[in-house]
Scaffold this active site. Structure first.
Site, PDB file in Angstrom:
ATOM      1  N   TYR A 118      34.850 -15.199  29.310  1.00  0.00           N
ATOM      2  CA  TYR A 118      35.476 -14.199  30.156  1.00  0.00           C
ATOM      3  C   TYR A 118      36.957 -13.703  29.633  1.00  0.00           C
ATOM      4  CZ  TYR A 118      38.357 -12.750  34.103  1.00  0.00           C
ATOM      5  OH  TYR A 118      39.167 -11.816  34.903  1.00  0.00           O
ATOM      6  N   CYS A 130      12.061  -1.021  12.172  1.00  0.00           N
ATOM      7  CA  CYS A 130      12.786  -0.641  13.097  1.00  0.00           C
ATOM      8  C   CYS A 130      13.795   0.512  13.208  1.00  0.00           C
ATOM      9  CB  CYS A 130      13.196  -1.985  13.912  1.00  0.00           C
ATOM     10  SG  CYS A 130      12.190  -3.147  13.974  1.00  0.00           S
ATOM     11  N   ALA A 136       0.803  -1.249   0.071  1.00  0.00           N
ATOM     12  CA  ALA A 136       0.113   0.011  -0.057  1.00  0.00           C
ATOM     13  C   ALA A 136       0.931   1.313  -0.104  1.00  0.00           C
ATOM     14  CB  ALA A 136      -0.952  -0.137   1.206  1.00  0.00           C
ATOM     15  N   TYR A 155      16.716  -3.581   0.064  1.00  0.00           N
ATOM     16  CA  TYR A 155      16.958  -3.730  -1.449  1.00  0.00           C
ATOM     17  C   TYR A 155      16.212  -2.769  -2.016  1.00  0.00           C
ATOM     18  CZ  TYR A 155      19.147  -8.340   0.216  1.00  0.00           C
ATOM     19  OH  TYR A 155      19.745  -9.245   0.945  1.00  0.00           O
TER      20      TYR A 155
END
Lengths: 460, 460
Positions: free
Chosen positions: B429, B43, B34, B62
């Site tokens: 770690y 986002c 639409a 794209y």
């Protein structure tokens, strides 16, 4: 009163002592630490050397007084144990090492040995020259930092391009020293596969001069004005004011093995889930022990900080009469190589193939953030998996976001996931933090598609 | 030639079209969108508004030509579908919307509906004033950014303090606008529990003026020189040059529901693992559908970007005759609130209790890096779990390292782990990246200890 003796005041030893105290407030807990510091973060030493951590004391998690006064732990620094006598339940102490009341031995009801790992010293002449260091204790690091602060060190040679070598090289560059890195193998960072190691190598070469396939033959007294020492390698001679030996570590388990403890061929001591050795009432923890490798399905020696803390806690708990079990490791590690994060978990491709697994690897490069969001950078993800899809390991390198993404793969290894399972994970997304297909997902989707194509088109 | 029609050219729709093309190169694929853009990152809109993303085109993954020329997809922009006739296998097109050859309808062999979600418009007067926006389409965002660039907008009111409201507030502050945020509920960010929401609230209050428990009653034409509009809330009147409505979204499923598709009470359409609706040969994907929630064990409406992409891909694959399945979500999401990362996965405490689970929460604050390593910051980790230890959800907030750490918890939810299982994870770690006990481990250890104490001391 029953007495627990702990050998070693590092992460494993102090975790053991503290855990034992929590389980049994009435237990006498004695910790014998050969060096002058206890409970410090050994992994922070490179950052102290580089000046990122201002003071040696910053690395100490708790001062000795905390253990002595608040936890009631009899912490004895500069107290070296020379032998374990499991029959007599005694440890012998080195003469004149500051042991309380000049005791020559200590009896124990339970013993936790956290003797750690020792740096390997290559069998070449010259390693006793004053400016040759390994980096394994804070005492030694303090001496080295003092030397760096003297302004006399302009050139250094780091021998070895594993985790410690790379961190040492970075620290020395940070401290303003020109660094040559010498590695006998054809590549750096043998704990990751070639494509990932190549990224670390490129980053290292941006900041240091790298000698690959170059074995150290000797450290000579310097013959040129450029340096007070000369590192002789099979490719040439490198003048230096300082040589750091970082060619690896091996389990510091002589005491345990002499006392008869069962061990693997590499010298790491075998323990059960409660960290019991084969000797009665003798426990071991930390870098000295072999641990269940959950991907290999057998014990392996993977000496790393988190497991040292956890196994120390388990050993102390069980030694004091409590209940705890250590489940195992999957071999997760991360290293900062200048501006690059290099992380790994599980098996590399060669490890997997050596273990008889029908393993393949899938590589995918994607970005750390949405491509339109500024500040992102490429992340190279390598997944190692069987041809029927079981995840065996993963490696990630990039300028941001590698360290904690490898934890997703580590968690998937604990869960026994396939690459399909990983591809189906619902991972967090927002443009500042990841692309809509996180790099971990993108790699897993590629791996799953590759296997589906293999199944569709391949012969059985 | 068989024809696949896709309604919606967003992430789900273009994923569906591309997947269908891969499965069946002979299929005719028509996408009716639409708006004026397809395949863009919705986002990313707040970051475009804030000027962090320079151009609207940067959000487009794209360009239309890629789909039309390289993938042979008949992408029709500004083409609105007004009805689905499943009996006739037709969709009806709005008159004069630029549909090719002025078609009034399109027949299909398979239909994928990705009509997304629409912003909720509160039933108050004044929302048709020219400077009142929702932020749900790139077309609308381009208009808003143009307005921001005009230099006439000095004050804005954002109505709603959920993800979109917080991102919009940040974007507007970034664009140099003074922002009031109005939220009808007593706290911000209803998708996380109170202790985490409080951190987001404090961060929001550092940058905006926040009105909590204040319901929007009207938007009036401005009566003061301070703004061209006045947002009337039950606590006062706020002059503004701009009002952004971000009070939530609802499934845009009118077409599907009018055609008879089965749906949940909230209007989200029910699909099977192949994204089939209850209508023959009609698939749905993206923000319009309910998805299996793997922690709740039933379908739920959790409209988020990654699932939109994945479900689009599944719908297109299956619609074109291929095989694919979508397994479900655990509700993982992250939002940047100015300098704070707020991440969540699984169930919050209230969600869990509402679902009839005997849930408790454990909170632990630790640091993002070793305490001696510079640049770290506190991370608040909340774990939601049953009294017998099953992990139900997790939430993390902090200035760094929340987003990808929540993925460890998301992975643990996929695996059905307990807090003990999480405490046993072998996570990465090194001092620049984590303390030796990662904050996720520290929280899980605390949770496991709490439960052990409960078991040891509690009545059954």
């Amino acid at each position: 009163m029953a007495r627990l003796v702990v050998i070693g005041g590092g992460a494993a030893g102090m975790s053991a002592a503290s855990a034992a105290r929590r389980v049994d407030p009435g237990l006498e807990v004695v910790v014998c630490e050969a060096g002058g510091f206890a409970a410090y973060g050994m992994c922070g030493i490179p950052y102290y050397l580089g000046g990122i951590v201002p003071e040696a004391e910053d690395l100490v998690a708790y001062p000795p007084s905390t253990f002595r006064e608040k936890r009631g732990i009899d912490l004895r620094l500069r107290t070296r144990v020379t032998a374990i006598d499991p029959g007599a339940r005694q440890v012998r102490l080195a003469a004149g090492t500051g042991a309380a009341e000049d005791q020559e031995s200590l009896t124990y009801d339970a013993l936790v040995v956290t003797s750690g790992a020792d740096p390997v010293r290559p069998p070449v002449p010259g390693l006793d020259e004053p400016h040759v260091f390994t980096i394994r204790s804070l005492d030694e690091a303090i001496g080295l930092r003092r030397l760096l602060a003297s302004g006399t060190i302009r050139r250094a040679v780091v021998v070895g391009a594993g985790y410690i070598g790379l961190e040492a090289a970075e620290a020395l560059v940070c401290a303003g020293v020109a660094v040559d890195v010498v590695e006998a193998l054809p590549g750096v960072l043998g704990t990751v596969d070639e494509p990932i190691a190549a990224l670390a190598q490129a980053e290292l070469e941006r900041h240091t001069r790298l000698w690959l396939g170059a074995r150290l033959e000797a450290v000579d007294k310097g013959s040129t004005p450029a340096g007070s020492l000369t590192a002789v390698v099979d490719g040439g001679e490198i003048p230096a004011d300082l040589v750091v030996i970082a060619v690896g570590v091996r389990p510091a388990t002589d005491l345990l093995i002499q006392a008869g403890a069962g061990h693997l061929p590499d010298g790491s001591v075998v323990v059960d889930a409660g960290m019991r050795t084969s000797l009665p009432d003798v426990f071991a923890a930390g870098d000295a022990v072999a641990l269940p490798h959950l991907v290999l399905g057998r014990p392996a020696w993977v000496p790393l900080g988190p497991a040292a803390n956890k196994t120390g806690r388990v050993a102390g708990t069980v030694a004091a009469g409590g209940t705890a079990a250590f489940r195992g490791v999957v071999g997760t590690a991360v290293v900062k190589v200048f501006d690059l994060e290099v992380a790994r978990t599980g098996l590399g491709l060669a490890d997997a193939q050596a273990a008889g697994l029908d393993a393949v690897a899938t590589d995918e490069v994607s970005r750390s953030r949405a491509k339109y969001y500024p500040g992102g950078s490429p992340l190279h993800v390598r997944l190692v998996h069987t041809r029927d899809g079981r995840l065996l390991g993963g490696q990630i390198a990039g300028r941001e976001g590698a360290a904690k993404r490898v934890d997703v793969l580590a968690t998937a290894l604990h869960a026994g996931f396939t690459v399909d399972d990983v591809a189906a994970l619902d991972l967090s997304y927002a443009p500042p933090f990841a692309p809509v297909y996180d790099p971990v997902l993108a790699a897993a989707i590629k791996a799953a598609r590759g296997l589906a194509a293999l199944t569709a088109g391949g012969s059985p």
